[in-house]
Design a protein around this motif. Structure first.
Motif, PDB file in Angstrom:
ATOM      1  N   LEU A 267       0.808  -1.223   0.000  1.00 50.23           N
ATOM      2  CA  LEU A 267       0.000   0.000   0.000  1.00 50.23           C
ATOM      3  C   LEU A 267       0.842   1.274   0.000  1.00 50.23           C
ATOM      4  O   LEU A 267       0.580   2.199  -0.781  1.00 50.23           O
ATOM      5  N   LEU A 268       1.844   1.358   0.885  1.00 47.50           N
ATOM      6  CA  LEU A 268       2.609   2.599   0.973  1.00 47.50           C
ATOM      7  C   LEU A 268       3.204   2.976  -0.380  1.00 47.50           C
ATOM      8  O   LEU A 268       3.224   4.154  -0.754  1.00 47.50           O
ATOM      9  N   ARG A 269       3.706   1.976  -1.108  1.00 50.99           N
ATOM     10  CA  ARG A 269       4.352   2.270  -2.389  1.00 50.99           C
ATOM     11  C   ARG A 269       3.385   2.829  -3.428  1.00 50.99           C
ATOM     12  O   ARG A 269       3.811   3.375  -4.436  1.00 50.99           O
ATOM     13  N   SER A 270       2.111   2.668  -3.193  1.00 51.50           N
ATOM     14  CA  SER A 270       1.126   3.154  -4.164  1.00 51.50           C
ATOM     15  C   SER A 270       0.739   4.614  -3.945  1.00 51.50           C
ATOM     16  O   SER A 270      -0.013   5.171  -4.743  1.00 51.50           O
ATOM     17  N   LEU A 271       1.250   5.235  -2.893  1.00 50.02           N
ATOM     18  CA  LEU A 271       0.730   6.547  -2.500  1.00 50.02           C
ATOM     19  C   LEU A 271       1.532   7.711  -3.064  1.00 50.02           C
ATOM     20  O   LEU A 271       1.623   8.783  -2.462  1.00 50.02           O
ATOM     21  N   SER A 272       2.099   7.529  -4.235  1.00 50.09           N
ATOM     22  CA  SER A 272       2.827   8.611  -4.906  1.00 50.09           C
ATOM     23  C   SER A 272       1.852   9.561  -5.592  1.00 50.09           C
ATOM     24  O   SER A 272       0.660   9.275  -5.733  1.00 50.09           O
ATOM     25  N   SER A 273       2.387  10.675  -6.064  1.00 49.36           N
ATOM     26  CA  SER A 273       1.541  11.693  -6.702  1.00 49.36           C
ATOM     27  C   SER A 273       0.883  11.185  -7.976  1.00 49.36           C
ATOM     28  O   SER A 273      -0.291  11.448  -8.231  1.00 49.36           O
ATOM     29  N   ALA A 274       1.637  10.471  -8.799  1.00 46.16           N
ATOM     30  CA  ALA A 274       1.091  10.013 -10.072  1.00 46.16           C
ATOM     31  C   ALA A 274       0.143   8.841  -9.900  1.00 46.16           C
ATOM     32  O   ALA A 274      -0.867   8.747 -10.592  1.00 46.16           O
ATOM     33  N   GLU A 275       0.459   7.954  -8.953  1.00 45.54           N
ATOM     34  CA  GLU A 275      -0.336   6.745  -8.782  1.00 45.54           C
ATOM     35  C   GLU A 275      -1.601   7.007  -7.977  1.00 45.54           C
ATOM     36  O   GLU A 275      -2.660   6.453  -8.283  1.00 45.54           O
ATOM     37  N   SER A 276      -1.504   7.819  -6.936  1.00 44.85           N
ATOM     38  CA  SER A 276      -2.650   8.070  -6.046  1.00 44.85           C
ATOM     39  C   SER A 276      -2.765   9.557  -5.743  1.00 44.85           C
ATOM     40  O   SER A 276      -2.496  10.004  -4.625  1.00 44.85           O
ATOM     41  N   PRO A 277      -3.157  10.360  -6.735  1.00 45.29           N
ATOM     42  CA  PRO A 277      -3.238  11.806  -6.518  1.00 45.29           C
ATOM     43  C   PRO A 277      -4.345  12.172  -5.536  1.00 45.29           C
ATOM     44  O   PRO A 277      -5.435  11.584  -5.564  1.00 45.29           O
ATOM     45  N   ILE A 278      -4.063  13.119  -4.674  1.00 44.60           N
ATOM     46  CA  ILE A 278      -5.084  13.653  -3.779  1.00 44.60           C
ATOM     47  C   ILE A 278      -5.747  14.824  -4.485  1.00 44.60           C
ATOM     48  O   ILE A 278      -5.079  15.776  -4.901  1.00 44.60           O
ATOM     49  N   VAL A 279      -7.062  14.746  -4.638  1.00 41.45           N
ATOM     50  CA  VAL A 279      -7.802  15.741  -5.406  1.00 41.45           C
ATOM     51  C   VAL A 279      -8.702  16.547  -4.477  1.00 41.45           C
ATOM     52  O   VAL A 279      -9.020  16.119  -3.364  1.00 41.45           O
ATOM     53  N   PRO A 280      -9.129  17.744  -4.919  1.00 39.36           N
ATOM     54  CA  PRO A 280      -9.954  18.601  -4.067  1.00 39.36           C
ATOM     55  C   PRO A 280     -11.386  18.084  -3.938  1.00 39.36           C
ATOM     56  O   PRO A 280     -12.133  18.037  -4.922  1.00 39.36           O
ATOM     57  N   ARG A 281     -11.760  17.722  -2.741  1.00 39.16           N
ATOM     58  CA  ARG A 281     -13.097  17.208  -2.506  1.00 39.16           C
ATOM     59  C   ARG A 281     -14.161  18.238  -2.872  1.00 39.16           C
ATOM     60  O   ARG A 281     -15.215  17.889  -3.432  1.00 39.16           O
ATOM     61  N   HIS A 282     -13.885  19.502  -2.585  1.00 42.84           N
ATOM     62  CA  HIS A 282     -14.908  20.526  -2.805  1.00 42.84           C
ATOM     63  C   HIS A 282     -15.260  20.683  -4.281  1.00 42.84           C
ATOM     64  O   HIS A 282     -16.322  21.209  -4.612  1.00 42.84           O
ATOM     65  N   LEU A 283     -14.390  20.218  -5.184  1.00 42.55           N
ATOM     66  CA  LEU A 283     -14.707  20.251  -6.609  1.00 42.55           C
ATOM     67  C   LEU A 283     -15.291  18.923  -7.083  1.00 42.55           C
ATOM     68  O   LEU A 283     -16.344  18.885  -7.718  1.00 42.55           O
ATOM     69  N   HIS A 284     -14.636  17.843  -6.771  1.00 42.71           N
ATOM     70  CA  HIS A 284     -15.056  16.537  -7.300  1.00 42.71           C
ATOM     71  C   HIS A 284     -16.376  16.069  -6.705  1.00 42.71           C
ATOM     72  O   HIS A 284     -17.132  15.338  -7.362  1.00 42.71           O
ATOM     73  N   ALA A 285     -16.660  16.467  -5.491  1.00 49.57           N
ATOM     74  CA  ALA A 285     -17.907  16.027  -4.858  1.00 49.57           C
ATOM     75  C   ALA A 285     -19.135  16.667  -5.497  1.00 49.57           C
ATOM     76  O   ALA A 285     -20.267  16.254  -5.215  1.00 49.57           O
ATOM     77  N   GLN A 286     -18.939  17.644  -6.377  1.00 49.48           N
ATOM     78  CA  GLN A 286     -20.068  18.275  -7.051  1.00 49.48           C
ATOM     79  C   GLN A 286     -20.705  17.364  -8.092  1.00 49.48           C
ATOM     80  O   GLN A 286     -21.804  17.642  -8.558  1.00 49.48           O
ATOM     81  N   GLY A 287     -19.994  16.300  -8.489  1.00 47.71           N
ATOM     82  CA  GLY A 287     -20.578  15.364  -9.436  1.00 47.71           C
ATOM     83  C   GLY A 287     -19.683  15.085 -10.624  1.00 47.71           C
ATOM     84  O   GLY A 287     -18.603  15.666 -10.764  1.00 47.71           O
ATOM     85  N   PRO A 288     -20.120  14.177 -11.511  1.00 42.88           N
ATOM     86  CA  PRO A 288     -19.299  13.737 -12.646  1.00 42.88           C
ATOM     87  C   PRO A 288     -18.861  14.866 -13.578  1.00 42.88           C
ATOM     88  O   PRO A 288     -17.741  14.843 -14.088  1.00 42.88           O
ATOM     89  N   GLU A 289     -19.726  15.835 -13.826  1.00 47.61           N
ATOM     90  CA  GLU A 289     -19.340  16.912 -14.733  1.00 47.61           C
ATOM     91  C   GLU A 289     -18.215  17.747 -14.152  1.00 47.61           C
ATOM     92  O   GLU A 289     -17.268  18.115 -14.860  1.00 47.61           O
ATOM     93  N   ALA A 290     -18.294  18.038 -12.866  1.00 50.53           N
ATOM     94  CA  ALA A 290     -17.221  18.794 -12.217  1.00 50.53           C
ATOM     95  C   ALA A 290     -15.930  17.988 -12.203  1.00 50.53           C
ATOM     96  O   ALA A 290     -14.836  18.534 -12.412  1.00 50.53           O
ATOM     97  N   ALA A 291     -16.040  16.666 -11.976  1.00 47.21           N
ATOM     98  CA  ALA A 291     -14.851  15.816 -11.987  1.00 47.21           C
ATOM     99  C   ALA A 291     -14.215  15.789 -13.369  1.00 47.21           C
ATOM    100  O   ALA A 291     -12.985  15.821 -13.494  1.00 47.21           O
ATOM    101  N   ALA A 292     -15.034  15.740 -14.410  1.00 47.56           N
ATOM    102  CA  ALA A 292     -14.513  15.745 -15.774  1.00 47.56           C
ATOM    103  C   ALA A 292     -13.806  17.066 -16.085  1.00 47.56           C
ATOM    104  O   ALA A 292     -12.756  17.085 -16.747  1.00 47.56           O
TER     105      ALA A 292
END
Length: 538
Positions: free
Chosen positions: A166-191
């Protein structure tokens, strides 16, 4: 703080100009050990390569997407050359004795590019989204049960079972942390955010001109004060190897990971360029033939083994990879020691044996010596087209008539994974940083036939293999885990739903004016926060 065992780089040929050098070393950042001048602030770095389908690696895992995404978004950790974890969005972490609880202390005073504060809620949301929509996150985060956020700067991962990778998977490219306040708005906002990402990284998205270039600019509010050094990153898009080489030679571009291996030796002699051919320690890409086990010919293991005997991997390496690749005897490449089983050997090039196996399978030669006809698809790159052409020529010698079919990337994915309308194909696949993350998906039956890109294209189903994969994914004792992977490789190479060909190096070329590009095992998928460019001579 937890410890991850190092994964040393193994000997692959590196070329660094001027002239050809043959050091069996990790990476040639510079052609000498002379001290570098202090970093210069400002300037633009221009990178050239194929245009990616998205700029955020949350749901898209193509190399081009990963490389750009990791400049804008960040993961919890980064990794040094020996794969030891280093702080990034997490400043400290610990793992419980039973391997089922990971506690991360998050960096304070970090803001998203739109000014909103970064918190543990973003971490919880991102990991759950990766588990849901990321083709590899489905596997690496399969054991994630929930993420507890006791405060804004603490995230606690609760797992159903241990996940030693698990730890090895937590790099920027493999497991990016994204802004919840944008993505939680729905699929169109995520796109929208996938095309114009908002992150916490050293560079901010500025524009994406489809078919031309993408531009990133320095984040003036980056939490690592004083970084990045560069003012701008420009990604120019071209899939033409000749155009990529010319742009590097003329100085129109400063860096590329997409240089044809045919050009590496020549460019290594250029007085203003560095050139190297090395595998990515994080991606560990391999080339392989994948058989559709639903095909009436390739459903026979004897036919698959005949194909293996018909191919000369040493010749293929020279013809398609300029001798810079490494022939494989297992889908777990040598760089993934100790999981790689070094006792295995490639199928011997033996045309007589191939013919005998085809006879035994009941496919006798007919008119003109032909046994049967099949179509070979290939992942659309110039090198894999060469591989496909070689496979066609080699199989013609044993009476298998092959038609090579080309299509764009979207068409290839649709045909192979969605429609399953193929006989066999040549693919480029990432064995990644751990075999459970990269190799398991090629053999596990759980997702076979579900249309997930780059997951079990063959449709392989084997109860013993499934059991070994499941055990290896949970085993925290390294000796026992290695033994499980060695047993799995023997089954894989006997049943042969996938025929490993070579471990694939990347053609990396960059200007001698550029420094600090390929830091740690993430290399071009790192942040470039410490990259800098010497001013051009007047």
């Amino acid at each position: 703080m937890s410890v991850v065992h190092g994964m040393p780089r193994r000997g692959f040929l590196a070329l660094a100009g001027p002239g050809l050098l043959f050091p069996w070393c990790a990476r040639a950042q510079d052609s000498s050990f002379l001290p570098l001048p202090p970093p210069v602030r400002g300037g633009t770095l221009t990178v050239i390569g194929a245009e990616p389908p998205a700029l955020l690696s949350l749901a898209n895992i193509t190399v081009g997407t990963r490389d750009i995404s990791a400049k804008i978004t960040e993961g919890l950790l980064r990794f040094d050359d020996r794969f030891a974890p280093q702080p990034l969005l997490a400043t400290a972490w610990s793992v419980s004795a039973d391997g089922r609880r990971y506690r991360f202390t998050l960096r304070r005073n970090v803001r998203w590019h739109d000014g909103q504060p970064f918190t543990s809620a973003d971490v919880a949301f991102s990991l759950q989204e990766l588990q849901r929509v990321n083709p590899r996150g489905r596997g690496t985060l399969a054991q994630l049960e929930r993420v507890e956020t006791p405060d804004a700067h603490t995230a606690v991962l609760h797992l159903k079972a241990p996940a030693p990778y698990l730890l090895r998977s937590l790099s920027s490219a493999e497991s990016p942390i994204v802004p919840r306040h944008l993505h939680a708005q729905g699929p169109e906002a995520a796109a929208r955010n996938a095309a114009a990402p908002v992150g916490t990284g050293p560079f901010r998205f500025r524009q994406w001109v489809r078919g031309s270039h993408a531009e990133l600019e320095r984040n003036p509010d980056y939490w690592d004060v004083g970084l990045p050094y560069l003012d701008r990153l420009i990604y120019r898009f071209s899939a033409d190897p000749a155009a990529i080489a010319a742009a590097l030679e003329t100085g129109a571009a400063d860096f590329s990971t997409s240089v044809s291996l045919n050009d590496i030796a020549r460019l290594s002699k250029h007085p203003r360029l560095h050139a190297q051919a090395l595998p990515s320690a994080y991606l560990n890409n391999i080339a392989a033939v994948e058989f559709n086990l639903g095909n009436p010919h390739f459903s026979h293991a004897q036919v698959r083994r005949a194909v293996a005997h018909a191919l000369n991997l040493d010749f293929l390496n020279k013809a398609a990879y300029q001798g810079l690749a490494q022939p494989l005897a297992t889908p777990v490449p040598p760089a993934l020691a100790p999981w790689h089983d070094a006792t295995l050997r490639p199928y011997a090039h033996d045309v007589d044996r191939a013919n005998a196996l085809l006879d035994q399978a009941g496919f006798a030669r007919g008119q003109g010596g032909r046994r049967f006809s099949v179509t070979l698809d290939y992942f659309p790159t110039a090198t894999l087209k060469l591989v496909a052409d070689y496979v066609k020529a080699a199989l013609s010698r044993v009476g298998i008539h092959v038609t090579v079919r080309s299509q764009d990337l979207g068409g290839f994915v649709q045909r192979v994974y969605k429609q399953r309308d193929f006989d066999f194909e040549v693919n480029g696949l990432g064995a990644l940083f751990d075999p459970t993350a990269g190799v398991q998906r090629l053999y596990a039956s759980a997702d076979a036939g579900k249309g997930i890109p780059f997951v079990n294209a063959s449709g392989f189903r084997n109860a013993q293999a499934d059991d070994l994969l499941a055990q290896a994914a949970l085993e925290t004792d390294e000796t026992r885990r290695t033994a499980l992977w060695h047993r799995l490789q023997k089954i894989a190479m006997d049943e042969l739903p996938l025929l490993p060909l070579v471990s694939v190096p990347r053609g990396n070329v960059w200007s001698r004016r550029v420094h600090g590009l390929l830091e740690g095992v993430e290399e071009s998928a790192g942040s470039f926060s410490r990259a800098w460019v010497e001013p051009k001579a007047p």
